[in-house]
Design a protein around this motif. Structure first.
Motif, mmCIF file in Angstrom:
data_model
loop_
_atom_site.group_PDB
_atom_site.id
_atom_site.type_symbol
_atom_site.label_atom_id
_atom_site.label_comp_id
_atom_site.label_asym_id
_atom_site.label_seq_id
_atom_site.Cartn_x
_atom_site.Cartn_y
_atom_site.Cartn_z
ATOM 1 N N TRP A 216 86.730 59.665 18.845
ATOM 2 C CA TRP A 216 86.113 59.356 17.551
ATOM 3 C C TRP A 216 86.164 60.569 16.649
ATOM 4 C CZ3 TRP A 216 84.182 54.625 15.958
ATOM 5 C CH2 TRP A 216 84.216 53.627 16.926
ATOM 6 N N TYR B 217 84.758 58.519 10.115
ATOM 7 C CA TYR B 217 83.840 57.380 10.205
ATOM 8 C C TYR B 217 82.844 57.383 9.046
ATOM 9 C CZ TYR B 217 80.333 54.166 11.935
ATOM 10 O OH TYR B 217 79.446 53.111 12.037
ATOM 11 N N GLY C 214 74.782 53.702 21.324
ATOM 12 C CA GLY C 214 75.992 53.870 20.504
ATOM 13 C C GLY C 214 75.593 54.393 19.133
ATOM 14 N N CYS C 215 74.876 55.518 19.153
ATOM 15 C CA CYS C 215 74.225 56.015 17.923
ATOM 16 C C CYS C 215 75.211 56.620 16.930
ATOM 17 C CB CYS C 215 73.174 57.057 18.285
ATOM 18 S SG CYS C 215 73.874 58.492 19.142
ATOM 19 N N GLY C 216 76.454 56.929 17.383
ATOM 20 C CA GLY C 216 77.428 57.513 16.463
ATOM 21 C C GLY C 216 76.938 58.835 15.907
ATOM 22 N N MET D 176 72.242 56.788 11.079
ATOM 23 C CA MET D 176 71.484 55.530 11.126
ATOM 24 C C MET D 176 70.267 55.682 12.057
ATOM 25 S SD MET D 176 72.972 53.354 9.155
ATOM 26 C CE MET D 176 73.523 54.570 8.004
ATOM 27 N N ASP E 129 75.193 57.929 23.175
ATOM 28 C CA ASP E 129 76.590 57.667 22.825
ATOM 29 C C ASP E 129 77.465 58.258 23.938
ATOM 30 O OD1 ASP E 129 77.782 56.834 19.787
ATOM 31 O OD2 ASP E 129 79.245 57.722 21.175
ATOM 32 N N ASN E 130 78.704 57.771 24.031
ATOM 33 C CA ASN E 130 79.606 58.361 25.030
ATOM 34 C C ASN E 130 80.715 59.191 24.385
ATOM 35 O OD1 ASN E 130 81.328 56.405 24.053
ATOM 36 N ND2 ASN E 130 82.017 55.684 26.055
ATOM 37 N N SER E 131 80.575 59.484 23.072
ATOM 38 C CA SER E 131 81.571 60.320 22.394
ATOM 39 C C SER E 131 80.980 61.716 22.176
ATOM 40 C CB SER E 131 81.951 59.700 21.051
ATOM 41 O OG SER E 131 82.475 60.695 20.191
ATOM 42 N N MET F 66 80.791 62.525 18.425
ATOM 43 C CA MET F 66 79.695 61.844 17.727
ATOM 44 C C MET F 66 78.357 62.493 18.078
ATOM 45 S SD MET F 66 80.659 59.532 15.604
ATOM 46 C CE MET F 66 81.593 58.037 15.214
ATOM 47 N N ALA G 75 75.444 58.677 27.149
ATOM 48 C CA ALA G 75 75.345 57.513 28.041
ATOM 49 C C ALA G 75 76.515 56.597 27.748
ATOM 50 C CB ALA G 75 74.041 56.756 27.831
ATOM 51 N N ALA H 149 77.360 52.897 27.539
ATOM 52 C CA ALA H 149 76.601 51.642 27.438
ATOM 53 C C ALA H 149 76.994 50.652 28.528
ATOM 54 C CB ALA H 149 76.812 51.020 26.061
ATOM 55 N N ALA H 150 78.234 50.745 29.004
ATOM 56 C CA ALA H 150 78.690 49.803 30.028
ATOM 57 C C ALA H 150 77.854 49.923 31.295
ATOM 58 C CB ALA H 150 80.165 50.057 30.343
ATOM 59 N N TRP I 294 82.697 47.453 21.569
ATOM 60 C CA TRP I 294 83.504 48.397 22.345
ATOM 61 C C TRP I 294 83.182 48.321 23.833
ATOM 62 C CZ3 TRP I 294 87.437 50.584 19.925
ATOM 63 C CH2 TRP I 294 87.374 50.781 18.534
ATOM 64 N N THR J 159 87.403 53.444 12.604
ATOM 65 C CA THR J 159 86.819 52.564 13.635
ATOM 66 C C THR J 159 87.906 51.836 14.434
ATOM 67 O OG1 THR J 159 86.539 50.935 11.856
ATOM 68 C CG2 THR J 159 84.579 52.136 12.550
HETATM 69 C C1 LIG Z 1 81.285 52.059 14.926
HETATM 70 S S1 LIG Z 1 80.380 53.371 15.651
HETATM 71 C C2 LIG Z 1 78.694 52.930 15.276
HETATM 72 C C3 LIG Z 1 77.803 54.125 15.210
HETATM 73 C C4 LIG Z 1 76.361 53.886 14.742
HETATM 74 N N1 LIG Z 1 75.642 52.972 15.590
HETATM 75 C C5 LIG Z 1 76.321 53.397 13.311
HETATM 76 O O1 LIG Z 1 75.782 52.326 13.064
HETATM 77 O O2 LIG Z 1 76.823 54.094 12.427
HETATM 78 C C6 LIG Z 1 80.518 52.945 17.362
HETATM 79 C C7 LIG Z 1 79.914 53.970 18.282
HETATM 80 O O3 LIG Z 1 79.858 53.416 19.599
HETATM 81 C C8 LIG Z 1 80.131 54.432 20.517
HETATM 82 N N2 LIG Z 1 80.551 53.807 21.768
HETATM 83 C C9 LIG Z 1 81.657 53.074 21.991
HETATM 84 N N3 LIG Z 1 81.696 52.669 23.275
HETATM 85 C C10 LIG Z 1 80.571 53.159 23.861
HETATM 86 C C11 LIG Z 1 80.045 53.101 25.162
HETATM 87 N N4 LIG Z 1 80.678 52.440 26.153
HETATM 88 N N5 LIG Z 1 78.883 53.724 25.426
HETATM 89 C C12 LIG Z 1 78.224 54.402 24.446
HETATM 90 N N6 LIG Z 1 78.681 54.503 23.184
HETATM 91 C C13 LIG Z 1 79.846 53.890 22.896
HETATM 92 C C14 LIG Z 1 81.213 55.250 19.850
HETATM 93 O O4 LIG Z 1 81.337 56.515 20.411
HETATM 94 C C15 LIG Z 1 80.722 55.265 18.410
HETATM 95 O O5 LIG Z 1 79.888 56.353 18.169
#
Ligand SMILES: C[S@@+](CC[C@H](N)C(=O)[O-])C[C@H]1O[C@@H](n2cnc3c(N)ncnc32)[C@H](O)[C@@H]1O
Length: 266
Positions: free
Chosen positions: A9, A14, A46-48, A52, A69-71, A74, A91, A93-94, A113, A214
């Motif tokens: 990411w 983004y 998935g806080c990015g 937010m 988040d796992n990035s 991010m 973390a 999320a899976a 994702w 994205t």
């Molecule tokens: C489109 S962004 C959304 C970020 C934030 N929630 C927002 O609303 O702006 C998607 C986020 O999901 C995270 N993500 C994707 N797969 C994930 C997973 N398996 N576990 C945790 N985070 C994940 C990505 O790293 C990315 O930060």
């Protein structure tokens, strides 16, 4: 064929469309009811980049909030928002099993994702305090030209060996009704709906610029070691996007369907 890997990411890319991307988050938040406990405990899955997540701290001024988040990129960006009541942690999320009881588990624009994410719902609902909320938003636009053109090009003769397995498909998310059924079966009271936003984007190639933050991340990651190939892909895909989303006198229109679910635990 390439297997699906988590994409790399780029928080800067983004955040280029942060205004448009923020609207579904606030629309979701508007439907989250009062939380059962004060101070509340909140997880943002998935806080990015955390911008937010910080809005959750504004809405619940005494709550303790953790963004997961796992990035690494991010999380590094998100940590600029950290404070006494707001922290961030790695973390996936899976596999995320809530480490404690939460009043709100929220996930915005992330579960698309996470293949098989509905299988985690019992685990997450089970971690809510009585009357706690699980709220999420996912894009519902995998049939839109931005995605179909990307998938067709990635699967074409020139690219399929390198990109054949990297993209998600239209089953990345479920229907609003399927989400509602799944969560109602777990005893929740569920509000599910969909909205199609009509984003008016400015500048050259704005849809390409949007997806580079994205949906296109898996392609960009797969071609990261080959700038010439990456440029070729972007040139061809960008031309297709310009035809599918033509510029008008008032900007380029990007219709974007999103699915929202707010489930309140018994
Ligand atoms: C489109 S962004 C959304 C970020 C934030 N929630 C927002 O609303 O702006 C998607 C986020 O999901 C995270 N993500 C994707 N797969 C994930 C997973 N398996 N576990 C945790 N985070 C994940 C990505 O790293 C990315 O930060």
């Amino acid at each position: 064929m390439t297997t699906q890997q988590p994409p790399a990411w780029d928080p800067r890319q983004y955040l280029r469309h942060a205004g448009h991307r923020g609207r579904p988050f606030t629309d979701l938040l508007a439907r989250v009811p009062d939380l059962p406990r004060t101070p509340a405990r909140i997880a943002d899955l998935g806080c990015g980049p955390g911008n937010m997540t910080a809005l959750l701290a504004d809405r619940w001024p005494t709550a303790h909030i953790t963004g997961y988040d796992n990035s690494p990129a991010m999380l590094e960006k998100a940590r600029a928002h950290a404070g006494d009541r707001l922290d961030f942690a790695y973390a996936d999320a899976a596999h995320w099993t809530p480490p404690q009881t939460y009043d709100l588990i929220l996930s915005n624009a992330t579960l698309q994702w996470v293949p098989g994410h509905t299988d985690a719902f019992p685990r997450w609902i089970g971690a809510l305090a009585p009357g706690g909320t699980f709220a999420f938003q996912v894009p519902g636009n995998f049939d839109a030209p931005s995605h179909t053109l990307m998938r067709e090009l990635a699967g074409s003769a020139r690219w399929k060996d390198r990109l054949g397995g990297v993209l998600r498909h239209r089953d990345a998310v479920a229907t609003p009704a399927a989400y509602l059924d799944r969560l109602a079966a777990l005893g929740c009271t569920v509000d599910a709906w969909e909205t199609t936003y009509l984003h008016v984007l400015q500048g050259p190639d704005p849809v390409l610029d949007w997806v580079m933050g994205t949906g296109l991340r898996p392609v960009l990651s797969a071609l990261d070691d080959d700038p010439a190939a990456r440029k070729d892909f972007l040139t061809e895909y960008g031309a297709q996007l310009r035809a599918a989303y033509p510029a008008t006198a008032h900007g380029t229109l990007l219709p974007f369907r999103r699915i929202f679910v707010v489930a309140v635990a018994p």
